[in-house]
Design an enzyme around this catalytic site. Sequence first.
Site, PDB file in Angstrom:
ATOM      1  N   LEU A   7       2.451 -74.138  14.792  1.00  0.00           N
ATOM      2  CA  LEU A   7       2.847 -75.251  15.678  1.00  0.00           C
ATOM      3  C   LEU A   7       3.122 -76.511  14.865  1.00  0.00           C
ATOM      4  O   LEU A   7       3.666 -77.479  15.380  1.00  0.00           O
ATOM      5  CB  LEU A   7       1.712 -75.579  16.662  1.00  0.00           C
ATOM      6  CG  LEU A   7       1.135 -74.455  17.524  1.00  0.00           C
ATOM      7  CD1 LEU A   7       0.063 -75.021  18.456  1.00  0.00           C
ATOM      8  CD2 LEU A   7       2.238 -73.824  18.348  1.00  0.00           C
ATOM      9  N   THR A  57      -2.537 -73.151   4.949  1.00  0.00           N
ATOM     10  CA  THR A  57      -3.271 -72.241   5.825  1.00  0.00           C
ATOM     11  C   THR A  57      -3.413 -70.869   5.159  1.00  0.00           C
ATOM     12  O   THR A  57      -3.088 -70.713   3.982  1.00  0.00           O
ATOM     13  CB  THR A  57      -2.603 -72.220   7.225  1.00  0.00           C
ATOM     14  OG1 THR A  57      -3.359 -71.376   8.072  1.00  0.00           O
ATOM     15  CG2 THR A  57      -1.177 -71.710   7.187  1.00  0.00           C
ATOM     16  N   LYS A 106      -5.761 -71.242   1.104  1.00  0.00           N
ATOM     17  CA  LYS A 106      -6.636 -72.425   1.047  1.00  0.00           C
ATOM     18  C   LYS A 106      -7.494 -72.457  -0.229  1.00  0.00           C
ATOM     19  O   LYS A 106      -7.775 -73.524  -0.761  1.00  0.00           O
ATOM     20  CB  LYS A 106      -7.541 -72.469   2.281  1.00  0.00           C
ATOM     21  CG  LYS A 106      -6.788 -72.765   3.564  1.00  0.00           C
ATOM     22  CD  LYS A 106      -7.743 -72.902   4.734  1.00  0.00           C
ATOM     23  CE  LYS A 106      -6.970 -73.091   6.021  1.00  0.00           C
ATOM     24  NZ  LYS A 106      -7.831 -73.306   7.179  1.00  0.00           N
TER      25      LYS A 106
END
Length: 519
Positions: free
Chosen positions: A250, A301, A305
């Site tokens: 998103l 992400t 990470k």
Amino acid sequence: MTYLAVPVAAKDKSEAYELIKTAQCEGAEMLELRTDFLADLNLDKVKELIDCARKTKLPVIVTCRDKAQGGAADWPLSLRAEILVEALNCGAEFIDCEFENFSGMQEKLKQALVQNHEARLILSAHNFDGPWRQGKLAHLCEDIKAACPEAIPKLVYTAKHINDCFEAFDLLHNTEGDAIAFCMGVDGLISRILAKKFNSFLSFASISDDSATAPGQVTVKQLKSLYRWQNLGADTEIFGVIGNPVGHSLSPAIFNALFDAASINALYLPVLIRGEKDEFSEFVDNIINRTSLGFGGFSVTIPHKTSALDYVNTAGEFVEPLAGNIGAVNTLKVGFNGIVSGYNTDYAGALDALIAAIDINRHDLHGTSAAVIGAGGVARAVVAGLADVGAKITIYNRTVSKARSLAEEFNCKYLPLAAAANMSAKIIVNCTSIGMYPNTDASAVPPDCIRPDMVVFDTVYNPLATKLLQDAARAGARTVNGAEMFIRQAMAQYKIFTGSDADEKIIRKTVFECLAEDS
Ligand code: NAP
């Protein structure tokens, strides 16, 4: 100026009319008539097509590609030369000829170009198998310019990895005069968008996913509405979300909406990095070794990470101490000097979502009992955050060894997942994917262990009302959904990227609109 060109690949006149009309409505800035897709190709049909396209007043490229270069049919070379000459005589502003075939038709084309002196020739080369061998791209460009100095070189190849895109960026950066270079395939997506930043003569976009004529083409609508095509220029600062997969993130919608609302000259992209630490490091090296790219920072992400933390520890400047404790960096800030700093906004996002729901401040969590379900990446951030404010944590996980090692790191208790049925904590945080779409009937905790005085926080945000949260609401407990964490961690990232506060209303609107579209 970089034209946003839309290919029109129709088998007949009526299909072409519809496509041309739609392309213009969607916002095409140029039309490429792919005459190789026409059934029974002949000069009259091409003339009709050009007449129709010229009514739009958009500049027109006429192409008649052979199969070896991605075309629909192998029409004879002599017919293809005639088609391109006819295109010039009918007023097409551009014709595209494969460099490989140019010698066989150059006499005819050069003559027609003299007679139609405002029109231009694009000489193109395509490699669908992957990048050309090291250095060949620049040589091809030089060869094209030597063969026809007035031509616009067009060099297109399939990126097998995002790191393959940098050669196309370098070519555009180093080439004087008009040139076109970008990569096909999903790994080449950023090159199609950033073509405008590097002043490529054009970039292609399709009308719809179905009408794409080459792998990895984005739609005109996506470019114009999501990727801020109108605002993109040499000075645009670039941000992105690094991950694998990233297609459903998103974040591009959220950050681009925020940049739009604040009139910030910036763009946020999905950055798909396949592979592991080496590929990740190569990408960040590529970015910081090219200041002209103008990357300002990244959200990071799964699965990168830890690689991001390692990178900053080795080659960066600053790691936020809690990111070091969590063992993961989810935000990279690239300074003007190319120096990279690492942060973790997941823990702040989780804690802020929790305290906002209970209407307390972080310190009020001191001594509060919390059950954290899961021992993966999100659980680490939540445990680190709760431990930081002194909550009394018990970790429950399916794989007990993982719960134990996380508990030992942060000095808390651990139990097997099944023991969650007997918990009595004030706060429950689900950090597993249990209950996530499509397994929406599942819950990490049996409903009868939820009491009205509990706060139940599910980090899963697809769906928003998970089974766990529905059970908690029925039991009279306070609930916090995963979108609250997502929204708050994005707000913290925006502050790191821009130095300003994000407009929370815009983030909420974008997140809920995207989630409604997906459901
Ligand atoms: P992860 O590192 O892969 O960890 C997954 C965790 O879920 C592990 O503890 C795993 O247990 C457990 N698990 C998975 N399937 C299970 C099952 N069928 N039964 C029992 N336990 C199961 O993933 P992560 O990065 O922590 O992400 C976990 C979830 O957090 C995601 O699915 C996502 O919905 C959510 N999330 C939310 C946000 C947000 O901003 N709200 C951000 C990122 C992620 P084992 O150790 O036994 O494998």
